[in-house]
Motif scaffolding. Structure first.
Motif, short mmCIF file in Angstrom:
data_model
loop_
_atom_site.label_atom_id
_atom_site.label_comp_id
_atom_site.label_asym_id
_atom_site.label_seq_id
_atom_site.Cartn_x
_atom_site.Cartn_y
_atom_site.Cartn_z
N LEU A 64 0.69 -1.21 0.03
CA LEU A 64 0.11 0.27 0.06
C LEU A 64 0.96 1.16 -0.15
O LEU A 64 0.57 2.34 -0.77
CB LEU A 64 -1.11 0.05 1.12
CG LEU A 64 -1.93 -1.09 1.23
CD1 LEU A 64 -2.92 -1.05 2.44
CD2 LEU A 64 -2.99 -0.75 -0.13
N PHE A 65 1.98 1.31 0.70
CA PHE A 65 2.75 2.44 0.59
C PHE A 65 3.52 2.59 -0.68
O PHE A 65 3.60 3.76 -1.02
CB PHE A 65 4.11 1.95 1.82
CG PHE A 65 4.94 3.39 1.74
CD1 PHE A 65 4.60 4.26 2.62
CD2 PHE A 65 6.30 3.05 1.17
CE1 PHE A 65 5.57 5.56 2.66
CE2 PHE A 65 7.01 3.96 1.16
CZ PHE A 65 6.79 5.39 2.09
N VAL A 66 3.93 1.49 -1.20
CA VAL A 66 4.38 1.79 -2.64
C VAL A 66 3.08 2.35 -3.68
O VAL A 66 3.77 3.26 -4.39
CB VAL A 66 4.85 0.33 -3.16
CG1 VAL A 66 5.23 0.60 -4.62
CG2 VAL A 66 6.11 -0.12 -2.44
N GLN A 67 1.92 1.86 -3.43
CA GLN A 67 0.98 2.42 -4.18
C GLN A 67 0.77 3.69 -4.06
O GLN A 67 0.73 4.64 -4.89
CB GLN A 67 -0.25 1.52 -4.10
CG GLN A 67 -1.57 1.84 -4.66
CD GLN A 67 -1.61 1.86 -6.22
OE1 GLN A 67 -0.82 1.19 -6.72
NE2 GLN A 67 -2.45 2.48 -6.86
N ALA A 68 0.66 4.31 -2.61
CA ALA A 68 0.23 5.63 -2.45
C ALA A 68 1.53 6.52 -2.60
O ALA A 68 1.24 7.50 -3.05
CB ALA A 68 -0.11 5.52 -0.73
N VAL A 69 2.71 6.22 -2.23
CA VAL A 69 3.86 7.21 -2.71
C VAL A 69 4.48 7.11 -3.99
O VAL A 69 4.98 8.20 -4.18
CB VAL A 69 4.95 6.77 -1.34
CG1 VAL A 69 6.02 7.59 -1.52
CG2 VAL A 69 4.12 6.86 -0.03
N CYS A 70 4.61 5.98 -4.53
CA CYS A 70 5.30 5.86 -5.70
C CYS A 70 4.40 5.81 -6.94
O CYS A 70 4.60 6.68 -7.92
CB CYS A 70 5.98 4.66 -5.70
SG CYS A 70 7.50 4.51 -4.38
N MET A 71 3.18 5.12 -6.76
CA MET A 71 2.18 5.03 -8.16
C MET A 71 1.47 6.30 -8.23
O MET A 71 1.07 6.88 -9.19
CB MET A 71 1.47 4.02 -8.01
CG MET A 71 2.40 2.57 -7.88
SD MET A 71 3.54 2.47 -9.27
CE MET A 71 2.40 1.96 -10.52
N GLU A 72 0.83 7.01 -7.04
CA GLU A 72 -0.06 8.02 -7.27
C GLU A 72 0.56 9.36 -7.81
O GLU A 72 -0.21 9.80 -8.61
CB GLU A 72 -0.57 8.18 -5.84
CG GLU A 72 -1.58 7.03 -5.32
CD GLU A 72 -2.85 6.88 -6.07
OE1 GLU A 72 -3.28 7.76 -6.58
OE2 GLU A 72 -3.23 5.69 -6.01
#
Length: 161
Positions: A64-72
């Motif tokens: 979830l951290f990778v999705q929120a911080v890197c992907m968004e």
């Protein structure tokens, strides 16, 4: 402990909610971005989320951290083609603020449905998210209308000095 995850439902839920959030960000900042471009960005974000979800051996908060911080931020850059970091940060904060608002409205209203705090079905969650996104959109419309009538001044926020 085993869970059954329906990937098509996860993809659809992420796609719909991301589309709502992108439309709200577009309305908030009066951005000129095509609807097809927003749909493509939301679909790419949903695919990335599903792929991250399927990766074995990684703890789910890290995913979830990778999705929120890197992907968004990449999603916002692809959807609106921002030229400055400041606008990406503003849109990122706005998008996550609206996400928390929609999630809070959905969680609050789900407690008042017949049956109380029962487990909601997939379509009920999508319906509640649609209603809450509509409520936020109505608020933005009324705020814009009242500002025109009252002649209020808009305040510009500057994060970088």
């Amino acid at each position: 402990m085993r869970y059954t995850i329906y990937i098509d439902r996860v993809w659809l839920m992420d796609f719909v909610i991301t589309t709502y959030l992108l439309l709200l960000v577009r309305k908030t900042y009066r951005l000129k971005s095509g609807i097809i471009r927003l749909f493509i960005s939301a679909a790419a974000s949903a695919v990335a989320f599903v792929l991250l979800l399927l990766l074995p051996g990684i703890w789910w908060p890290v995913k979830l951290f990778v999705q929120a911080v890197c992907m968004e931020p990449l999603l916002l850059k692809a959807a609106f083609s921002f030229r400055t970091k400041e606008m990406v940060v503003k849109a990122y904060a706005c998008m996550h603020g609206y996400g928390l608002l929609i999630g809070g409205i959905t969680a609050c209203v789900s407690g008042y449905l017949p049956g109380g705090q029962r487990r909601l079905h997939f379509w009920e969650i999508l319906f509640l998210c649609t209603l809450s996104a509509g409520a936020v959109s109505l608020y933005l419309f009324l705020r814009k209308k009242s500002r025109k009538e009252a002649g209020l001044y808009a305040v510009k926020m500057d994060f970088y000095g």
